[in-house]
Design a protein around this motif. Sequence first.
Motif, PDB file in Angstrom:
ATOM      1  N   ARG A  79     109.646  58.333   1.688  1.00  0.00           N
ATOM      2  CA  ARG A  79     109.177  56.946   1.679  1.00  0.00           C
ATOM      3  C   ARG A  79     107.672  56.892   1.467  1.00  0.00           C
ATOM      4  NH1 ARG A  79     112.704  53.697   6.285  1.00  0.00           N
ATOM      5  NH2 ARG A  79     114.723  54.393   5.503  1.00  0.00           N
ATOM      6  N   PHE A  80     106.992  57.845   2.091  1.00  0.00           N
ATOM      7  CA  PHE A  80     105.538  57.874   1.915  1.00  0.00           C
ATOM      8  C   PHE A  80     105.192  58.120   0.456  1.00  0.00           C
ATOM      9  CE2 PHE A  80     101.432  60.171   1.922  1.00  0.00           C
ATOM     10  CZ  PHE A  80     100.643  59.170   2.457  1.00  0.00           C
ATOM     11  N   GLU A  81     105.896  59.042  -0.176  1.00  0.00           N
ATOM     12  CA  GLU A  81     105.653  59.323  -1.589  1.00  0.00           C
ATOM     13  C   GLU A  81     105.784  58.041  -2.405  1.00  0.00           C
ATOM     14  OE1 GLU A  81     108.717  61.474  -3.591  1.00  0.00           O
ATOM     15  OE2 GLU A  81     107.520  61.803  -5.391  1.00  0.00           O
ATOM     16  N   THR A  82     106.890  57.345  -2.211  1.00  0.00           N
ATOM     17  CA  THR A  82     107.148  56.121  -2.971  1.00  0.00           C
ATOM     18  C   THR A  82     106.074  55.070  -2.717  1.00  0.00           C
ATOM     19  OG1 THR A  82     109.493  56.581  -2.686  1.00  0.00           O
ATOM     20  CG2 THR A  82     108.891  54.352  -3.405  1.00  0.00           C
ATOM     21  N   GLU A  83     105.800  54.835  -1.446  1.00  0.00           N
ATOM     22  CA  GLU A  83     104.860  53.765  -1.105  1.00  0.00           C
ATOM     23  C   GLU A  83     103.444  54.098  -1.547  1.00  0.00           C
ATOM     24  OE1 GLU A  83     105.367  53.022   3.076  1.00  0.00           O
ATOM     25  OE2 GLU A  83     107.498  52.555   2.820  1.00  0.00           O
ATOM     26  N   ALA A  84     103.071  55.370  -1.399  1.00  0.00           N
ATOM     27  CA  ALA A  84     101.709  55.760  -1.780  1.00  0.00           C
ATOM     28  C   ALA A  84     101.540  55.636  -3.290  1.00  0.00           C
ATOM     29  CB  ALA A  84     101.416  57.181  -1.314  1.00  0.00           C
ATOM     30  N   LEU A  85     102.559  56.008  -4.052  1.00  0.00           N
ATOM     31  CA  LEU A  85     102.458  55.920  -5.510  1.00  0.00           C
ATOM     32  C   LEU A  85     102.365  54.464  -5.964  1.00  0.00           C
ATOM     33  CD1 LEU A  85     104.895  58.714  -6.704  1.00  0.00           C
ATOM     34  CD2 LEU A  85     102.398  58.721  -6.776  1.00  0.00           C
ATOM     35  N   GLU A  86     103.153  53.601  -5.313  1.00  0.00           N
ATOM     36  CA  GLU A  86     103.073  52.173  -5.645  1.00  0.00           C
ATOM     37  C   GLU A  86     101.676  51.644  -5.383  1.00  0.00           C
ATOM     38  OE1 GLU A  86     107.719  51.056  -4.553  1.00  0.00           O
ATOM     39  OE2 GLU A  86     106.087  50.120  -3.423  1.00  0.00           O
ATOM     40  N   LEU A  87     101.157  52.022  -4.246  1.00  0.00           N
ATOM     41  CA  LEU A  87      99.827  51.548  -3.891  1.00  0.00           C
ATOM     42  C   LEU A  87      98.777  52.107  -4.857  1.00  0.00           C
ATOM     43  CD1 LEU A  87      97.931  50.058  -1.949  1.00  0.00           C
ATOM     44  CD2 LEU A  87      97.821  52.152  -0.594  1.00  0.00           C
ATOM     45  N   LEU A  88      98.923  53.383  -5.220  1.00  0.00           N
ATOM     46  CA  LEU A  88      97.956  53.989  -6.135  1.00  0.00           C
ATOM     47  C   LEU A  88      97.913  53.240  -7.464  1.00  0.00           C
ATOM     48  CD1 LEU A  88      98.439  57.789  -5.397  1.00  0.00           C
ATOM     49  CD2 LEU A  88      96.298  56.508  -5.257  1.00  0.00           C
ATOM     50  N   ASP A  89      99.075  52.850  -7.952  1.00  0.00           N
ATOM     51  CA  ASP A  89      99.110  52.070  -9.193  1.00  0.00           C
ATOM     52  C   ASP A  89      98.203  50.858  -9.088  1.00  0.00           C
ATOM     53  OD1 ASP A  89     100.703  53.604 -10.730  1.00  0.00           O
ATOM     54  OD2 ASP A  89     102.567  52.497 -10.352  1.00  0.00           O
ATOM     55  N   LYS A  90      98.327  50.168  -7.974  1.00  0.00           N
ATOM     56  CA  LYS A  90      97.510  48.961  -7.779  1.00  0.00           C
ATOM     57  C   LYS A  90      96.037  49.308  -7.657  1.00  0.00           C
ATOM     58  CE  LYS A  90     101.034  46.302  -5.426  1.00  0.00           C
ATOM     59  NZ  LYS A  90     101.558  46.234  -4.056  1.00  0.00           N
ATOM     60  N   LEU A  91      95.754  50.346  -6.871  1.00  0.00           N
ATOM     61  CA  LEU A  91      94.351  50.670  -6.629  1.00  0.00           C
ATOM     62  C   LEU A  91      93.656  51.140  -7.902  1.00  0.00           C
ATOM     63  CD1 LEU A  91      94.541  52.442  -3.143  1.00  0.00           C
ATOM     64  CD2 LEU A  91      93.850  50.099  -3.663  1.00  0.00           C
ATOM     65  N   PHE A  92      94.398  51.834  -8.748  1.00  0.00           N
ATOM     66  CA  PHE A  92      93.774  52.330  -9.979  1.00  0.00           C
ATOM     67  C   PHE A  92      93.472  51.208 -10.976  1.00  0.00           C
ATOM     68  CE2 PHE A  92      95.494  56.763  -9.063  1.00  0.00           C
ATOM     69  CZ  PHE A  92      94.226  57.280  -8.813  1.00  0.00           C
ATOM     70  N   GLU A  93      94.003  50.023 -10.726  1.00  0.00           N
ATOM     71  CA  GLU A  93      93.612  48.887 -11.575  1.00  0.00           C
ATOM     72  C   GLU A  93      92.155  48.514 -11.326  1.00  0.00           C
ATOM     73  OE1 GLU A  93      96.350  45.719 -10.809  1.00  0.00           O
ATOM     74  OE2 GLU A  93      98.090  46.891 -11.498  1.00  0.00           O
ATOM     75  N   LYS A  94      91.703  48.800 -10.102  1.00  0.00           N
ATOM     76  CA  LYS A  94      90.340  48.396  -9.743  1.00  0.00           C
ATOM     77  C   LYS A  94      89.371  49.563  -9.616  1.00  0.00           C
ATOM     78  CE  LYS A  94      91.875  46.315  -6.038  1.00  0.00           C
ATOM     79  NZ  LYS A  94      91.827  45.653  -4.703  1.00  0.00           N
ATOM     80  N   HIS A  95      89.922  50.766  -9.399  1.00  0.00           N
ATOM     81  CA  HIS A  95      89.056  51.910  -9.099  1.00  0.00           C
ATOM     82  C   HIS A  95      89.398  53.101  -9.977  1.00  0.00           C
ATOM     83  CE1 HIS A  95      87.948  49.714  -5.456  1.00  0.00           C
ATOM     84  NE2 HIS A  95      89.239  49.565  -5.205  1.00  0.00           N
ATOM     85  N   ASN A  96      88.399  53.843 -10.354  1.00  0.00           N
ATOM     86  CA  ASN A  96      88.647  55.085 -11.092  1.00  0.00           C
ATOM     87  C   ASN A  96      88.949  56.235 -10.143  1.00  0.00           C
ATOM     88  OD1 ASN A  96      88.346  54.120 -13.731  1.00  0.00           O
ATOM     89  ND2 ASN A  96      86.109  54.189 -13.521  1.00  0.00           N
ATOM     90  N   LEU A  97      88.306  56.197  -8.977  1.00  0.00           N
ATOM     91  CA  LEU A  97      88.555  57.218  -7.964  1.00  0.00           C
ATOM     92  C   LEU A  97      89.182  56.567  -6.741  1.00  0.00           C
ATOM     93  CD1 LEU A  97      86.384  58.835  -9.640  1.00  0.00           C
ATOM     94  CD2 LEU A  97      85.707  59.839  -7.458  1.00  0.00           C
ATOM     95  N   VAL A  98      90.254  57.156  -6.266  1.00  0.00           N
ATOM     96  CA  VAL A  98      90.830  56.710  -4.999  1.00  0.00           C
ATOM     97  C   VAL A  98      90.912  57.933  -4.099  1.00  0.00           C
ATOM     98  CG1 VAL A  98      92.857  55.762  -3.852  1.00  0.00           C
ATOM     99  CG2 VAL A  98      92.120  54.827  -6.055  1.00  0.00           C
ATOM    100  N   PHE A  99      90.641  57.735  -2.819  1.00  0.00           N
ATOM    101  CA  PHE A  99      90.599  58.866  -1.888  1.00  0.00           C
ATOM    102  C   PHE A  99      91.852  58.896  -1.022  1.00  0.00           C
ATOM    103  CE2 PHE A  99      86.351  57.929  -3.205  1.00  0.00           C
ATOM    104  CZ  PHE A  99      85.789  59.177  -3.390  1.00  0.00           C
ATOM    105  N   MET A 100      92.414  60.086  -0.886  1.00  0.00           N
ATOM    106  CA  MET A 100      93.515  60.264   0.059  1.00  0.00           C
ATOM    107  C   MET A 100      93.069  61.293   1.093  1.00  0.00           C
ATOM    108  SD  MET A 100      97.581  60.915  -0.447  1.00  0.00           S
ATOM    109  CE  MET A 100      97.567  62.569  -1.077  1.00  0.00           C
ATOM    110  N   VAL A 101      93.106  60.902   2.349  1.00  0.00           N
ATOM    111  CA  VAL A 101      92.540  61.726   3.406  1.00  0.00           C
ATOM    112  C   VAL A 101      93.556  61.956   4.501  1.00  0.00           C
ATOM    113  CG1 VAL A 101      90.705  61.901   5.099  1.00  0.00           C
ATOM    114  CG2 VAL A 101      90.329  60.642   2.987  1.00  0.00           C
ATOM    115  N   GLY A 102      93.717  63.199   4.899  1.00  0.00           N
ATOM    116  CA  GLY A 102      94.612  63.448   6.016  1.00  0.00           C
ATOM    117  C   GLY A 102      94.933  64.920   6.159  1.00  0.00           C
ATOM    118  N   GLY A 103      95.653  65.217   7.219  1.00  0.00           N
ATOM    119  CA  GLY A 103      95.941  66.608   7.538  1.00  0.00           C
ATOM    120  C   GLY A 103      97.404  66.976   7.451  1.00  0.00           C
ATOM    121  N   SER A 104      98.237  66.046   6.968  1.00  0.00           N
ATOM    122  CA  SER A 104      99.671  66.330   6.898  1.00  0.00           C
ATOM    123  C   SER A 104     100.001  66.915   5.525  1.00  0.00           C
ATOM    124  CB  SER A 104     100.481  65.062   7.140  1.00  0.00           C
ATOM    125  OG  SER A 104     100.148  64.520   8.405  1.00  0.00           O
TER     126      SER A 104
END
Length: 303
Positions: A79-104
């Motif tokens: 689910r995380f894969e799906t949701e994160a990819l959907e969100l990335l699509d949206k974020l890349f409309e506005k940003h060239n770089l998007v940051f993903m941060v975490g330890g998992s």
Amino acid sequence: MLNSGKYLVVITGPTAVGKTAVAIQLAKIWNSEIISADSRQFYSEMTIGTAKPDQHQLDEVKHHFIGQLSIHDYYNVSRFETEALELLDKLFEKHNLVFMVGGSGLYIDAVCRGIDDFPDPEPEYRNYLKGIYIDEGLAKLQEMLVKLDPEYYATVDINNPNRLLRALEVCHVTGKKFSDQRLNSSKKRGFQIIKIGLNLPRPELFSRIGLRVDQMIENKLVEEVKSLLPFRHLNALNTVGYKEIFEYLDSKITLEQAIINIKTSTRRYAKRQLTWFHRTDEYKWFEPSQLNEITNYLTMVCK
RNA sequence: GGUGUCGUAGCUCAGUUGGUAGAGCAACGGACUGAAAAUCCGUGUGUCACUGGUUCAAUUCCAGUCGACACCA
């Protein structure tokens, strides 16, 4: 359509190394947003023990996947894969770089290279299997799996109940062998991925872990855990910092001992994270203080 | 002061009828595609308090010393 001007910048490292602060600095420089890849910061009820970014930090940069779930929700990597990819699509409309941060590590990999498609598990069947495990032990699960999927049985860690349970569950739900569906293939993404690892010399990391645990206690971790006591059986609460305080609340150990245990568990967790990240040499490693070096590196790599 | 018990791995302890020692935890290393801060696997790291004695051989038996604890004065 490969969008070569878009970059997902992954920032990871062992717990308490200082990922959050670095990510916020970088996201501010690029005026971008942060996707959290931390399987415990998802839960709204778990704040102090998971060292979520504080309100000030959340106000500085827009964060996603922090506290969006309840501990009562069912969730998984897919689910995380799906949701994160959907969100990335949206974020890349506005940003060239998007940051993903975490330890998992598993969650990061799911976004970066994907995960095979399986149907969602059936809770009743999972409980049935768990019952077998409890009543008849590991050997019974092994016996079941060797019949259903001898190929997977030959490669899996047969001492690991979670692995056996999972494989049996998939065989049951799909009616096919787990090994036939577990392709372990890499999916193409419509963006470039840059991986940055943060680390510190072991003694320094461990001392930061100790300090952070002390701080959690000062921030009333015990109160937070006490409020979650009725839900201790939930998977989300099978978590470092919570388990140990439950034992204290059960009067099995003193608070002092619980604190020592949390520090120990956290150190071991950090080590497991590092083992995961070192599986590949895809990460470019820095110390958290090397903000300029990281910035220069990103500027150089992201054309 | 006397008597007794104890002193073995980082910690808690087991053991060797005399042949230089092993468990748990910690530590260290690793695996891991729907529980992943989860789950699992591997590795013993040692002046057996110290000094002497007996013995082919002492961590083990004996004596002394030191230390800890208990009881008696």
